[in-house]
Design an enzyme around this catalytic site. Structure first.
Site, mmCIF file in Angstrom:
data_model
loop_
_atom_site.group_PDB
_atom_site.id
_atom_site.type_symbol
_atom_site.label_atom_id
_atom_site.label_comp_id
_atom_site.label_asym_id
_atom_site.label_seq_id
_atom_site.Cartn_x
_atom_site.Cartn_y
_atom_site.Cartn_z
ATOM 1 N N HIS A 1 88.209 60.661 15.771
ATOM 2 C CA HIS A 1 88.879 59.675 16.794
ATOM 3 C C HIS A 1 89.890 60.472 16.937
ATOM 4 O O HIS A 1 90.886 59.647 16.839
ATOM 5 C CB HIS A 1 88.394 58.214 16.266
ATOM 6 C CG HIS A 1 88.746 57.896 14.928
ATOM 7 N ND1 HIS A 1 90.395 58.365 14.541
ATOM 8 C CD2 HIS A 1 88.542 57.109 14.869
ATOM 9 C CE1 HIS A 1 90.127 57.361 13.324
ATOM 10 N NE2 HIS A 1 88.735 56.973 13.620
ATOM 11 N N ASP B 1 82.432 54.733 16.466
ATOM 12 C CA ASP B 1 83.716 53.805 16.196
ATOM 13 C C ASP B 1 83.378 52.127 16.232
ATOM 14 O O ASP B 1 84.154 51.691 15.712
ATOM 15 C CB ASP B 1 85.420 54.536 15.869
ATOM 16 C CG ASP B 1 86.085 53.534 15.017
ATOM 17 O OD1 ASP B 1 84.989 53.692 14.242
ATOM 18 O OD2 ASP B 1 86.750 54.047 15.613
ATOM 19 N N HIS C 1 84.013 42.942 13.505
ATOM 20 C CA HIS C 1 84.809 41.924 12.959
ATOM 21 C C HIS C 1 84.148 40.408 13.391
ATOM 22 O O HIS C 1 84.120 40.462 14.266
ATOM 23 C CB HIS C 1 86.476 42.367 12.925
ATOM 24 C CG HIS C 1 87.068 42.790 12.275
ATOM 25 N ND1 HIS C 1 86.772 43.447 11.346
ATOM 26 C CD2 HIS C 1 87.359 44.206 13.367
ATOM 27 C CE1 HIS C 1 87.545 44.624 11.220
ATOM 28 N NE2 HIS C 1 88.211 44.883 11.757
ATOM 29 N N LEU D 1 78.557 49.560 9.799
ATOM 30 C CA LEU D 1 77.615 48.141 9.400
ATOM 31 C C LEU D 1 78.155 47.461 8.419
ATOM 32 O O LEU D 1 76.848 46.261 8.277
ATOM 33 C CB LEU D 1 76.243 49.298 9.149
ATOM 34 C CG LEU D 1 75.454 50.175 10.620
ATOM 35 C CD1 LEU D 1 74.619 50.369 10.104
ATOM 36 C CD2 LEU D 1 76.432 49.412 11.781
ATOM 37 N N ASN E 1 92.671 51.166 15.477
ATOM 38 C CA ASN E 1 93.162 52.177 15.144
ATOM 39 C C ASN E 1 92.419 53.659 15.060
ATOM 40 O O ASN E 1 91.647 53.486 14.751
ATOM 41 C CB ASN E 1 94.001 51.548 13.947
ATOM 42 C CG ASN E 1 94.484 52.929 13.025
ATOM 43 O OD1 ASN E 1 95.646 53.519 13.656
ATOM 44 N ND2 ASN E 1 94.931 52.278 11.734
ATOM 45 N N GLY F 1 89.698 47.536 15.159
ATOM 46 C CA GLY F 1 87.858 47.930 15.150
ATOM 47 C C GLY F 1 87.816 47.671 16.299
ATOM 48 O O GLY F 1 88.063 46.050 17.195
ATOM 49 N N ASP G 1 87.762 56.671 5.241
ATOM 50 C CA ASP G 1 87.487 55.805 6.804
ATOM 51 C C ASP G 1 89.153 54.606 6.478
ATOM 52 O O ASP G 1 89.164 53.734 5.853
ATOM 53 C CB ASP G 1 86.720 54.894 7.007
ATOM 54 C CG ASP G 1 86.656 54.892 8.755
ATOM 55 O OD1 ASP G 1 87.285 53.136 8.660
ATOM 56 O OD2 ASP G 1 85.778 55.354 8.966
HETATM 57 ZN ZN LIG Z 1 86.130 54.785 11.333
#
Ligand SMILES: [Zn+2]
Length: 450
Positions: free
Chosen positions: A253, A326, A330, A84, A299, A345, A174
């Protein structure tokens, strides 16, 4: 032990603070609760922010009704992996916009990753995040903290102090693996001592790939990209470290068939491992990424058809415990820089439920109950959160789903600031109809009530 207790108490206080005091009667919905093994029409009475009764027919005067006939009523969805942003990246997303997106997507709780700018690697940054979260979120919020300072993989953070704070549920760097084996081994030892869950990212970070290219300028880009296939290397290492430490691990993930095989073999040897997969890795391939462009740059990257098939099989047979979005927003201008330059992302808070229902539940890959297990009961169990079930006495965190609503993914309509979805234009069937947090209806029929 004392710390674990005080941590738990902190979490309970946090939940209490977040809970409303409303009474509400949810009427006539099909209640699906994998933990209680329920799949039948039931009424649910909410009082004091908790579920106070669940029965075929409840009558209670003076209590507002929420008509759920023809809808499915499930334990509130929990996303245990999202970004977030906020702080110095408020142009990408804020706690306010991100939790509004979560409520629209049917989530009653989200767990934020600690790779904010600045990262959540000190008490000061953690407290700042908690202050921001307290005033701005419209769903239950939790966070992970960094394993190493600055996510550089060198010096461990003060995990002992960080996990004492409420809201904290796990630790991870992360976006970066902890490359150094000794550092990761020390992290596992500390995790066991403090009863803290580690959720490693078994992926190669853009930084390490760039460093590799700098040091090996003659190696062509495709070979450098092969670095992104090192997921099983880190999965195997972290399973070994978990076994050595005698402590559980949750792999973020998972995207490759080989990683799932490693996890299956580890489970057969009683290594306590859980794992998650994202909706994009369960539905899209590298070919889709090429077609979609930078909005599908992520990724771990989108993989082969065989990997997607293996992931679906893993979801079916229970190897994959959790579906997590996930959600990684952006700014549109950042994603417009072209494939090489665009940041990694994709977003998912507002599409995950619809994609899971459309691509996995309706075609019969998994049942609805299995989907709710992966999106609510299991995340609650793994993180030690109070939700994940509609049992009497539980917090009234509830999602109501319209299984048949047809809609088209239009990023312009998102509450999230992100537009970077690879599902743009997808025709979906199934959507969150209402999101109830602590007994309070925060979203109904696509309208936010907060
Ligand atoms: Zn992540």
């Amino acid at each position: 032990m004392g710390e674990a207790v005080s941590r738990k108490r902190g979490k309970e206080e946090n939940v209490k603070k977040q809970r409303g005091k409303m009474a509400l009667l949810i009427n006539g919905g099909r209640v699906v609760d994998p933990l209680l093994e329920l799949d039948e029409p039931l009424d649910i009475l909410i009082e004091g922010g908790r579920i106070s009764r669940i029965a075929p027919r409840i009558e209670k005067e003076g209590v507002p009704l929420l008509e759920a006939r023809g809808k499915v009523v499930v334990p509130g969805l929990i996303d245990m992996h999202c970004h977030l942003r906020d702080f110095n990246e408020a142009h990408k997303e804020t706690i306010a916009t991100g939790t509004r997106a979560a409520a629209l997507g049917g989530y009653t709780a989200v767990v934020c990753e600690p790779n904010t700018d600045p990262p959540i690697d000190t008490l000061e940054n953690l407290n700042r995040w908690i202050d921001t979260a307290q005033g701005n979120g419209c769903v239950n919020l939790h966070t992970k903290v960094c394993v190493t300072k600055g996510r550089h993989g060198e010096k461990l953070t003060n995990l002992k102090a960080l996990i004492r704070r409420p809201w904290v549920v796990a630790a991870t760097d992360d976006g970066n693996p902890v490359v150094n084996d000794q550092v990761m081994a020390r992290a596992f030892a500390k995790a066991r001592e403090y009863e803290l869950l580690l959720t490693p990212h078994c992926e190669e970070s853009p930084d390490t790939v760039q460093a590799f290219r700098r040091n090996n300028p003659l190696i062509p880009l495709p070979d450098a990209i092969a670095f992104y296939k090192r997921e099983p290397h880190y999965v195997a290492r972290d399973l070994g470290l978990a076994e050595k430490a005698g402590w559980r691990v949750h792999i973020c993930h998972v995207s490759m068939a080989e990683s799932l095989d490693l996890i299956r073999r580890a489970r057969a040897r009683w290594i306590p491992v859980t794992c998650e997969a994202t909706p994009h890795h369960l539905t899209l391939t590298e070919k889709d990424a090429r077609k979609c462009g930078p909005d599908a740059k992520v990724n771990p990257p989108l993989r082969t058809k065989e990997d997607v098939e293996a992931l679906r099989q893993g979801l079916k047979d229970g190897t994959i415990d959790v579906i997590a979005s996930d959600h990684a927003p952006h700014a549109p201008e950042e994603k417009a820089r072209g494939w090489e330059q665009a940041p990694m992302g994709v977003i998912g808070l507002e599409t995950t439920l619809g994609v899971v229902l459309t691509a996995l539940v309706h075609p019969g890959v998994i049942t609805l109950s299995e989907a709710i297990e992966r999106m609510s009961s299991n995340p609650a169990k793994i993180l030690g959160l109070p939700g994940g079930s509609l049992a009497v006495g539980k917090p009234a965190d509830i999602t109501i789903i319209d299984m048949d609503e047809k809609w088209v993914v239009d990023p312009r309509a998102f509450a999230s600031k992100g537009r970077n979805t690879p599902f743009k234009g997808w025709k979906l069937r199934g959507k969150a109809y209402a999101t109830i947090v602590g007994g309070k209806v925060v979203m109904r029929e696509g309208e936010l009530l907060v």
